[in-house]
Write an enzyme that holds these catalytic residues in place. Structure first.
Site, PDB file in Angstrom:
ATOM      1  N   PRO A   1       3.426 -10.037  -2.765  1.00 55.39           N
ATOM      2  CA  PRO A   1       4.420  -9.219  -2.060  1.00 55.39           C
ATOM      3  C   PRO A   1       4.009  -7.744  -2.016  1.00 55.39           C
ATOM      4  O   PRO A   1       3.018  -7.349  -2.620  1.00 55.39           O
ATOM      5  CB  PRO A   1       5.669  -9.406  -2.900  1.00 55.39           C
ATOM      6  CG  PRO A   1       5.173  -9.644  -4.280  1.00 55.39           C
ATOM      7  CD  PRO A   1       3.785 -10.234  -4.176  1.00 55.39           C
ATOM      8  N   CYS A   2       4.822  -6.969  -1.300  1.00 59.47           N
ATOM      9  CA  CYS A   2       4.630  -5.526  -1.165  1.00 59.47           C
ATOM     10  C   CYS A   2       4.519  -4.874  -2.541  1.00 59.47           C
ATOM     11  O   CYS A   2       5.289  -5.236  -3.418  1.00 59.47           O
ATOM     12  CB  CYS A   2       5.823  -4.938  -0.401  1.00 59.47           C
ATOM     13  SG  CYS A   2       5.796  -3.157  -0.219  1.00 59.47           S
ATOM     14  N   PRO A   3       3.642  -3.939  -2.813  1.00 60.16           N
ATOM     15  CA  PRO A   3       2.717  -3.294  -1.877  1.00 60.16           C
ATOM     16  C   PRO A   3       1.316  -3.913  -1.902  1.00 60.16           C
ATOM     17  O   PRO A   3       0.384  -3.322  -1.383  1.00 60.16           O
ATOM     18  CB  PRO A   3       2.640  -1.877  -2.438  1.00 60.16           C
ATOM     19  CG  PRO A   3       2.662  -2.084  -3.925  1.00 60.16           C
ATOM     20  CD  PRO A   3       3.543  -3.300  -4.150  1.00 60.16           C
ATOM     21  N   MET A   4       1.171  -5.077  -2.526  1.00 62.57           N
ATOM     22  CA  MET A   4      -0.171  -5.601  -2.803  1.00 62.57           C
ATOM     23  C   MET A   4      -1.017  -5.889  -1.562  1.00 62.57           C
ATOM     24  O   MET A   4      -2.225  -5.636  -1.587  1.00 62.57           O
ATOM     25  CB  MET A   4      -0.078  -6.850  -3.697  1.00 62.57           C
ATOM     26  CG  MET A   4       0.517  -6.578  -5.066  1.00 62.57           C
ATOM     27  SD  MET A   4      -0.153  -5.103  -5.841  1.00 62.57           S
ATOM     28  CE  MET A   4      -1.835  -5.629  -6.099  1.00 62.57           C
TER      29      MET A   4
END
Lengths: 181, 79
Positions: free
Chosen positions: B16-19
Site C-alpha cells: 500500500p501507499c506510499p510503498m
C-alpha cells in the site's frame, strides 16, 4: 472639506516580491505532534515526497521530539523535572498513541494489527526508508532542553542534527511545499 | 494487451501507499534512459500516484492496464 476619495483598485500597487528568492523543489515539514497517527501521516508524506525527487527536511519540535527517543538508550544525570517528563512522555516512536480512539491502548493496538494485516509500512520501516532516501531530520534544541531530553537518547539516523527556529525558516523560505503536522 | 516492450517487471503487488512510488523511485535507475519498467500493483491509488510521480520526477507513464487481478503501469525512464 471632502474626505479623500477612495483609492481605485488599479492604483494599488501589488506587494513587491522579495528579490532573489528562488523556490526549490523541496518540502519543509514541522512535526509538532507526538501522536502515532499524525507521525504516520508525516512519514508517509515525507517518504513519498523524497520518492518524487523532492528534497525533504523534517523539523521535529515539542511533542514530536519524544517520537525520536530510542527506547533502548538509557541516560542518567537528569534532574527531577526531566526525569518526570522522561517518564511521562512516550519513549520513542513505538510507544506513541493515537490522537483519537486510543481507548486505553485498545484502539492503538487495533490500528497496529490492521496495519500489519494490510501490509502497511510501520514507523520503523518508514524511518528506514526515509534514511535511505536522504530525508533530513532536524530537532528543535529548545524542545529537547524543555523536555529534558539528551542527544544521547535520540535514535541513530544518518542525517540528524539539532537546530533552532532560524534553520527552519531559512529552509522553509526556499521550499515549494511546507507543512505543519 | 499492451505491446510495450518492458526492460524490467517490477512486482509491487500487496504494497500500500506510499510503498509503490517509493519502490518505483528506487528502481527507476536500474534501467537505461528510454527503457520501460512494467509495474504490477494492487494499490488503486497508484493509478493517480504514478502519473503524479512521473510528472514531478521527469519520467513518463506510457500506459496503464486495469481489469485483471492487478494493475499494470508502464513507466518510461526519461532522465
Amino acid at each position: 472639506m471632502s474626505a479623500e476619495p477612495a483609492r481605485k483598485l488599479e492604483e494599488t500597487a501589488p506587494a513587491p516580491k522579495p528579490a532573489g528568492v528562488v523556490l526549490e523543489n523541496k518540502l519543509s515539514m514541522v512535526v509538532f505532534s507526538g501522536d502515532l497517527d499524525k507521525l504516520l501521516a508525516a512519514m508517509i508524506i515525507a517518504t513519498g515526497a523524497a520518492a518524487m525527487g523532492m528534497k525533504v527536511v523534517m523539523f521535529f519540535t515539542f511533542w514530536g521530539t519524544a517520537a525520536l527517543r530510542d527506547a533502548k538508550k538509557k541516560v542518567g544525570g537528569k534532574d527531577f523535572m526531566s526525569k518526570m517528563f522522561g517518564w511521562m512522555l512516550p519513549k520513542g516512536r513505538n510507544a506513541l498513541k493515537l490522537s483519537q480512539m486510543h481507548m486505553g491502548g485498545m484502539g492503538t493496538a487495533m490500528l497496529k494489527s490492521l496495519m500489519k494485516k494490510k501490509n502497511a509500512p510501520t514507523l520503523d520501516q518508514l524511518f528506514d526508508i526515509a534514511a535511505q532516501l536522504g530525508v533530513e531530520i532536524k530537532v528543535c534544541e529548545m524542545s529537547m532542553d524543555l523536555m529534558g531530553f539528551k542527544h544521547e537518547e535520540i535514535i541513530d539516523y544518518p542525517n540528524i542534527d539539532y537546530v533552532g527556529v532560524a534553520t527552519f525558516l531559512a529552509n522553509s523560505g526556499k521550499s515549494s511545499n511546507q507543512l505543519f503536522i | 494487451m499492451s505491446d510495450i516492450n518492458a526492460a524490467k517487471v517490477l512486482d509491487l503487488k500487496g504494497l500500500p501507499c506510499p510503498m509503490p512510488v517509493v519502490k518505483m523511485s528506487q528502481e527507476i535507475g536500474s534501467v537505461n534512459v528510454g527503457e520501460v519498467i512494467e509495474v504490477h500493483t494492487t494499490d488503486p491509488g497508484s493509478l493517480s500516484d504514478f502519473p503524479a510521480w512521473a510528472e514531478t520526477s521527469g519520467n513518463e507513464v506510457l500506459d496503464t492496464e486495469q481489469g485483471g487481478e492487478f494493475i499494470k503501469i508502464f513507466v518510461k525512464r526519461n532522465n
